[in-house]
Write an enzyme that holds these catalytic residues in place. Sequence first.
Site, PDB file in Angstrom:
ATOM      1  N   GLY A 113      16.473 -28.175  11.716  1.00 22.73           N
ATOM      2  CA  GLY A 113      15.294 -26.860  11.557  1.00 22.73           C
ATOM      3  C   GLY A 113      16.408 -25.814  11.853  1.00 22.73           C
ATOM      4  O   GLY A 113      16.585 -26.144  13.552  1.00 22.73           O
TER       5      GLY A 113
ATOM      6  N   GLN B 205      14.690 -17.913  16.747  1.00 21.31           N
ATOM      7  CA  GLN B 205      15.763 -18.633  17.244  1.00 21.31           C
ATOM      8  C   GLN B 205      16.634 -17.550  16.908  1.00 21.31           C
ATOM      9  O   GLN B 205      17.579 -18.155  17.679  1.00 21.31           O
ATOM     10  CB  GLN B 205      15.660 -19.726  16.494  1.00 21.31           C
ATOM     11  CG  GLN B 205      14.328 -20.749  16.735  1.00 21.31           C
ATOM     12  CD  GLN B 205      14.404 -22.519  16.808  1.00 21.31           C
ATOM     13  OE1 GLN B 205      14.522 -22.617  15.290  1.00 21.31           O
ATOM     14  NE2 GLN B 205      15.170 -23.072  17.491  1.00 21.31           N
TER      15      GLN B 205
ATOM     16  N   CYS C 174      14.564 -29.227  20.886  1.00 18.88           N
ATOM     17  CA  CYS C 174      14.841 -27.448  20.092  1.00 18.88           C
ATOM     18  C   CYS C 174      15.848 -26.808  20.599  1.00 18.88           C
ATOM     19  O   CYS C 174      16.543 -27.256  21.615  1.00 18.88           O
ATOM     20  CB  CYS C 174      13.385 -26.778  20.805  1.00 18.88           C
ATOM     21  SG  CYS C 174      13.463 -24.871  20.092  1.00 18.88           S
ATOM     22  N   LEU C 175      16.795 -26.587  19.299  1.00 19.47           N
ATOM     23  CA  LEU C 175      17.923 -25.895  19.371  1.00 19.47           C
ATOM     24  C   LEU C 175      18.101 -24.575  20.686  1.00 19.47           C
ATOM     25  O   LEU C 175      18.839 -24.383  21.333  1.00 19.47           O
ATOM     26  CB  LEU C 175      18.139 -25.206  18.506  1.00 19.47           C
ATOM     27  CG  LEU C 175      18.890 -26.601  17.433  1.00 19.47           C
ATOM     28  CD1 LEU C 175      19.312 -25.965  16.082  1.00 19.47           C
ATOM     29  CD2 LEU C 175      19.468 -27.200  17.873  1.00 19.47           C
TER      30      LEU C 175
ATOM     31  N   HIS D  32       7.119 -28.356  14.085  1.00 21.04           N
ATOM     32  CA  HIS D  32       8.036 -27.718  14.337  1.00 21.04           C
ATOM     33  C   HIS D  32       8.018 -26.175  14.008  1.00 21.04           C
ATOM     34  O   HIS D  32       7.760 -25.532  15.301  1.00 21.04           O
ATOM     35  CB  HIS D  32       8.691 -28.729  14.897  1.00 21.04           C
ATOM     36  CG  HIS D  32       9.779 -27.765  16.431  1.00 21.04           C
ATOM     37  ND1 HIS D  32       9.951 -28.414  17.276  1.00 21.04           N
ATOM     38  CD2 HIS D  32      10.913 -27.113  16.497  1.00 21.04           C
ATOM     39  CE1 HIS D  32      10.836 -27.777  18.396  1.00 21.04           C
ATOM     40  NE2 HIS D  32      11.166 -26.541  17.326  1.00 21.04           N
ATOM     41  N   GLU D  33       9.045 -25.511  13.256  1.00 21.04           N
ATOM     42  CA  GLU D  33       9.441 -24.749  12.765  1.00 21.04           C
ATOM     43  C   GLU D  33       8.392 -23.884  12.228  1.00 21.04           C
ATOM     44  O   GLU D  33       8.540 -22.329  12.673  1.00 21.04           O
ATOM     45  CB  GLU D  33      10.061 -24.417  11.136  1.00 21.04           C
ATOM     46  CG  GLU D  33      11.417 -25.346  11.004  1.00 21.04           C
ATOM     47  CD  GLU D  33      12.563 -26.141  12.272  1.00 21.04           C
ATOM     48  OE1 GLU D  33      12.622 -24.472  13.018  1.00 21.04           O
ATOM     49  OE2 GLU D  33      12.671 -26.386  13.061  1.00 21.04           O
TER      50      GLU D  33
ATOM     51  N   HIS E  70       7.400 -22.413  15.290  1.00 20.57           N
ATOM     52  CA  HIS E  70       8.222 -20.762  15.921  1.00 20.57           C
ATOM     53  C   HIS E  70       7.672 -19.954  15.538  1.00 20.57           C
ATOM     54  O   HIS E  70       7.950 -18.719  15.313  1.00 20.57           O
ATOM     55  CB  HIS E  70       9.665 -21.003  15.374  1.00 20.57           C
ATOM     56  CG  HIS E  70      10.703 -22.030  16.510  1.00 20.57           C
ATOM     57  ND1 HIS E  70      11.066 -21.893  17.616  1.00 20.57           N
ATOM     58  CD2 HIS E  70      11.111 -23.803  16.060  1.00 20.57           C
ATOM     59  CE1 HIS E  70      11.465 -22.626  18.397  1.00 20.57           C
ATOM     60  NE2 HIS E  70      11.396 -23.829  17.432  1.00 20.57           N
TER      61      HIS E  70
END
Length: 187
Positions: free
Chosen positions: A46, A51, A90-91, A132-133, A136
């Site tokens: 995701g 991000q 997380c990226l 989670h997304e 963000h």
Amino acid sequence: MALLKIQVLGSPILRQQTVPVETITDELRTLIDDMIETMYAARGIGLAAPQVGRSERVAVIDVEGDSPFAIINPQIVRNDSDLAKAEEGCLSIPDVYGDVARPEKVTVRAMDRDGREFELEAEGLLARCLQHEIDHLDGRLFIDYLSTLRRKAVMAKWATIKGKYPGYIRTLTAEEVAEHHHRDEEL
Ligand code: ZN
């Protein structure tokens, strides 16, 4: 398509609220395509617009590895199931992980890349990824859910890692891109 640079913890945009999309343009579709390519290159499941330094209320998701989709202006319309705890990464916070409790099932309403509204009932990893997304898109990160003690430990670890990302920017290397068939479950 183009690989985008990933903003890491410390970049102010990760803490900002996004702006709902009013019109789906070709430019937005290009952003979505680039986000999907970047998510795969970073071996994620995701990726949300902040991000990659953008403020549109958009994220992309693919927990299966072969069926990417976008959520535009997503809203959680139902999340009254029991909580489930699982490890998240997380990226934007590479190499940092922590257990997060979230509703196991959620229903999300969003628009797809063609502007069609859809509702998605999800559970397990997909439900976790959606939450989670969407977090963000509201400037929230998974580390916000950790206990004070765990969060301290995570931040101490991050302090030893963050020097790898000058200016809070993570540029994917050719090596990472070449390996993109190995997927981690990072969001
Ligand atoms: Zn994330």
